[in-house]
Design a protein around this motif. Structure first.
Motif, PDB file in Angstrom:
ATOM      1  N   LEU A 357      -4.130  -5.343 -56.721  1.00 29.84           N
ATOM      2  CA  LEU A 357      -5.099  -4.373 -56.219  1.00 29.84           C
ATOM      3  C   LEU A 357      -6.522  -4.881 -56.391  1.00 29.84           C
ATOM      4  O   LEU A 357      -7.352  -4.774 -55.483  1.00 29.84           O
ATOM      5  N   GLN A 358      -6.814  -5.450 -57.541  1.00 26.51           N
ATOM      6  CA  GLN A 358      -8.162  -5.966 -57.790  1.00 26.51           C
ATOM      7  C   GLN A 358      -8.504  -7.093 -56.823  1.00 26.51           C
ATOM      8  O   GLN A 358      -9.618  -7.141 -56.284  1.00 26.51           O
ATOM      9  N   ALA A 359      -7.559  -7.987 -56.576  1.00 29.06           N
ATOM     10  CA  ALA A 359      -7.820  -9.108 -55.666  1.00 29.06           C
ATOM     11  C   ALA A 359      -8.115  -8.607 -54.262  1.00 29.06           C
ATOM     12  O   ALA A 359      -9.066  -9.065 -53.609  1.00 29.06           O
ATOM     13  N   LEU A 360      -7.318  -7.652 -53.763  1.00 31.06           N
ATOM     14  CA  LEU A 360      -7.519  -7.150 -52.408  1.00 31.06           C
ATOM     15  C   LEU A 360      -8.810  -6.351 -52.304  1.00 31.06           C
ATOM     16  O   LEU A 360      -9.541  -6.439 -51.302  1.00 31.06           O
ATOM     17  N   THR A 361      -9.123  -5.573 -53.345  1.00 31.93           N
ATOM     18  CA  THR A 361     -10.356  -4.782 -53.349  1.00 31.93           C
ATOM     19  C   THR A 361     -11.589  -5.683 -53.352  1.00 31.93           C
ATOM     20  O   THR A 361     -12.565  -5.421 -52.625  1.00 31.93           O
ATOM     21  N   GLU A 362     -11.573  -6.736 -54.151  1.00 35.36           N
ATOM     22  CA  GLU A 362     -12.707  -7.663 -54.191  1.00 35.36           C
ATOM     23  C   GLU A 362     -12.888  -8.368 -52.857  1.00 35.36           C
ATOM     24  O   GLU A 362     -14.023  -8.590 -52.404  1.00 35.36           O
ATOM     25  N   LEU A 363     -11.791  -8.711 -52.220  1.00 28.84           N
ATOM     26  CA  LEU A 363     -11.877  -9.326 -50.894  1.00 28.84           C
ATOM     27  C   LEU A 363     -12.580  -8.390 -49.917  1.00 28.84           C
ATOM     28  O   LEU A 363     -13.509  -8.797 -49.200  1.00 28.84           O
ATOM     29  N   GLN A 364     -12.153  -7.124 -49.883  1.00 23.10           N
ATOM     30  CA  GLN A 364     -12.746  -6.181 -48.937  1.00 23.10           C
ATOM     31  C   GLN A 364     -14.203  -5.895 -49.265  1.00 23.10           C
ATOM     32  O   GLN A 364     -15.028  -5.710 -48.358  1.00 23.10           O
ATOM     33  N   THR A 365     -14.554  -5.861 -50.538  1.00 20.54           N
ATOM     34  CA  THR A 365     -15.950  -5.666 -50.921  1.00 20.54           C
ATOM     35  C   THR A 365     -16.827  -6.768 -50.344  1.00 20.54           C
ATOM     36  O   THR A 365     -17.926  -6.502 -49.822  1.00 20.54           O
ATOM     37  N   ASP A 366     -16.359  -7.990 -50.408  1.00 20.70           N
ATOM     38  CA  ASP A 366     -17.123  -9.117 -49.849  1.00 20.70           C
ATOM     39  C   ASP A 366     -17.239  -8.999 -48.333  1.00 20.70           C
ATOM     40  O   ASP A 366     -18.299  -9.280 -47.757  1.00 20.70           O
ATOM     41  N   ILE A 367     -16.165  -8.567 -47.673  1.00 27.72           N
ATOM     42  CA  ILE A 367     -16.180  -8.420 -46.211  1.00 27.72           C
ATOM     43  C   ILE A 367     -17.179  -7.348 -45.799  1.00 27.72           C
ATOM     44  O   ILE A 367     -17.991  -7.546 -44.884  1.00 27.72           O
ATOM     45  N   VAL A 368     -17.148  -6.201 -46.475  1.00 34.48           N
ATOM     46  CA  VAL A 368     -18.048  -5.100 -46.132  1.00 34.48           C
ATOM     47  C   VAL A 368     -19.498  -5.481 -46.407  1.00 34.48           C
ATOM     48  O   VAL A 368     -20.401  -5.186 -45.597  1.00 34.48           O
ATOM     49  N   SER A 369     -19.753  -6.156 -47.521  1.00 34.97           N
ATOM     50  CA  SER A 369     -21.130  -6.561 -47.842  1.00 34.97           C
ATOM     51  C   SER A 369     -21.679  -7.494 -46.765  1.00 34.97           C
ATOM     52  O   SER A 369     -22.844  -7.355 -46.338  1.00 34.97           O
ATOM     53  N   ALA A 370     -20.860  -8.422 -46.315  1.00 35.51           N
ATOM     54  CA  ALA A 370     -21.307  -9.359 -45.277  1.00 35.51           C
ATOM     55  C   ALA A 370     -21.572  -8.629 -43.969  1.00 35.51           C
ATOM     56  O   ALA A 370     -22.567  -8.905 -43.283  1.00 35.51           O
ATOM     57  N   ARG A 371     -20.705  -7.692 -43.602  1.00 36.68           N
ATOM     58  CA  ARG A 371     -20.903  -6.953 -42.347  1.00 36.68           C
ATOM     59  C   ARG A 371     -22.153  -6.091 -42.420  1.00 36.68           C
ATOM     60  O   ARG A 371     -22.881  -5.953 -41.437  1.00 36.68           O
ATOM     61  N   ASN A 372     -22.404  -5.482 -43.559  1.00 40.01           N
ATOM     62  CA  ASN A 372     -23.596  -4.658 -43.701  1.00 40.01           C
ATOM     63  C   ASN A 372     -24.868  -5.496 -43.595  1.00 40.01           C
ATOM     64  O   ASN A 372     -25.874  -5.056 -43.021  1.00 40.01           O
ATOM     65  N   ARG A 373     -24.851  -6.701 -44.140  1.00 36.41           N
ATOM     66  CA  ARG A 373     -26.023  -7.577 -44.022  1.00 36.41           C
ATOM     67  C   ARG A 373     -26.296  -7.925 -42.565  1.00 36.41           C
ATOM     68  O   ARG A 373     -27.466  -8.062 -42.158  1.00 36.41           O
TER      69      ARG A 373
END
Length: 440
Positions: A357-373
């Motif tokens: 769960l932690q690995a998948l959550t961290e992956l999505q956090t990085d994806i969302v941060s990049a899209r927001n930028r």
């Protein structure tokens, strides 16, 4: 009697609470905004997964202490957990006066009467016809510009990890006319966005022998004052080109695809009994992205399902990394009593579930941060959910569902923004998950 409803669980449960409140108000009772002001508390419980059950029981125990101290005249359990385990709650909690099943509005009203005596059995009604869902019974909170509108209840899918069919019964749809009448009432009350909720919108009307979702959407789009219509919970097995094309050509129905995929490995999907496989999932995702590049795709995944191997989790992780979902919720598998998955062999250790769960959550956090930028410097339409003097307004884009998705803090120019306004805003920064914007 003054009553307070403690609302737990999903938006569908929240809508049920609105019907409870509306019915009680129509019978002469008074809803108060805080439990400290109440003579009676109704805990609208959730029983979907273990953490939700634990939260519901914790709230019942908390209010039970107030009942024991004489600060409450009535304590009532309602909602999903009460529907399934009401008798157990009553036998284990002497402070609990009544447990009422789904749709038992008259029984809840009776429970608030001065001469009502404690019941040791759950009070239930037949809810097959959804008669309790009625605009005349609904309380409408006017503090937000959006409203959840229930179009059906129950589920026939029988996924192996889920007990919703046992709690909510079989899939059944509300008539189009009733839904439209309620939507008009919501629009007259100032709502700008309708969020259509159900266990699965893609099967709406199936009892008639045909899917009636598009005719329903046709009628809802005609309602003046409504700017956005959002669909949630589209099953990937039933999503087809006709609905994708409809969303692409609609001026009000948002290109927001809430598609709970749960996994991508065919082996895991089979054990989950999801009735869909990776090839179909990839086809519909590709079709959406090809036809509507600006669409928003939200999904959920379950990690640590019984028998999920390291290779199958790696397949899921790689798929999420490659597709880059706009929104994603990830959950560790919860072993639910009464589900067929709960007795499957090869249950995954909690430590492994937590790590995945932690690995998948961290992956999505990085994806969302990049899209927001990538959004910084762009103009977007924002619906203002709340606005208060001296603070930034809080709103959402078409790609954000309330409570689960991104929030846009809007720093305003003149004139002052109000709740329900639709404004153009320049995205100035991101804190990773949420956005900061300037009203234009």
């Amino acid at each position: 009697m003054k009553f307070y409803i403690e609302r737990l669980g999903c938006p569908k449960n929240d809508v049920d609470a609105d019907y409870m409140a509306g019915h009680l108000i129509s019978e002469g009772h008074e809803q108060v905004p805080d439990a400290d002001q109440a003579e009676a508390v109704i805990v609208n419980t959730c029983g979907f997964i273990l953490p939700a059950k634990q939260e519901s029981i914790g709230e019942l125990l908390r209010f039970g202490e107030l009942r024991k101290q004489g600060k409450l005249k009535r304590l009532i359990a309602a909602g999903c957990l009460s529907q399934l385990h009401g008798d157990e709650l009553l036998s284990g909690m002497p402070e609990l006066d009544f447990a009422c099943g789904l749709g038992a509005l008259d029984d809840i009203t009776h429970a608030l009467e001065d001469n009502a005596e404690r019941s040791d059995k759950t009070l239930k009604v037949a809810t097959r016809d959804l008669a309790y869902l009625s605009a005349k019974n609904r309380y409408i909170d006017t503090s937000t510009p959006y409203a959840y509108l229930k179009i059906s209840d129950g589920c026939d899918r029988k996924c192996s990890y889920c007990i919703i069919p046992k709690m909510r019964g079989s899939f059944r749809s509300r008539p189009i006319g009733e839904i439209v009448a309620e939507a008009r009432l919501l629009a007259r009350s100032g709502k700008r966005e309708l969020i259509l909720v159900s266990q699965e919108a893609t099967l709406y009307g199936c009892e008639t022998g045909q899917i009636l979702l598009l005719p329903l959407l046709d009628e809802l789009q005609k309602i003046e004052g409504i700017a956005w219509i959002r669909l949630v919970y589209l099953h990937p097995q039933a999503l087809d080109s006709s609905l994708i094309d409809y969303l692409g050509n609609s001026s009000k129905v948002l290109q927001y695809y809430d598609l709970p995929l749960q996994h991508i490995s065919d082996g895991v999907l089979g054990r989950m009994r999801r009735q869909v496989r990776r090839a179909k999932i990839e086809r519909i995702l590709t079709e959406i992205r090809d036809k509507q590049p600006e669409s928003i795709i939200r999904t959920t995944f379950i990690v640590g399902f019984p028998g999920e191997t390291e290779a199958q989790f790696a397949e899921l992780y790689d798929f999420a990394a490659e597709f880059k979902f706009d929104r994603m919720g990830a959950f560790a598998y919860s072993r639910e009593e009464g589900s067929s998955a709960s007795i499957m062999p090869d249950q995954i250790p909690e430590a492994d579930k937590t790590a995945r769960l932690q690995a998948l959550t961290e992956l999505q956090t990085d994806i969302v941060s990049a899209r927001n930028r990538e959004l910084i410097g762009q103009q977007m339409a924002v619906l203002i959910d709340s606005a208060a003097n001296g603070r930034p307004a809080s709103g959402r884009t078409y790609g954000d569902c309330p409570d689960i998705d991104r929030v846009v803090s809007v720093y305003e120019n003149q004139p002052r923004l109000k709740t329900g306004d639709m404004c153009q805003a320049l995205i100035e920064s991101s804190d990773g998950h949420d956005l900061r914007a300037r009203a234009l």
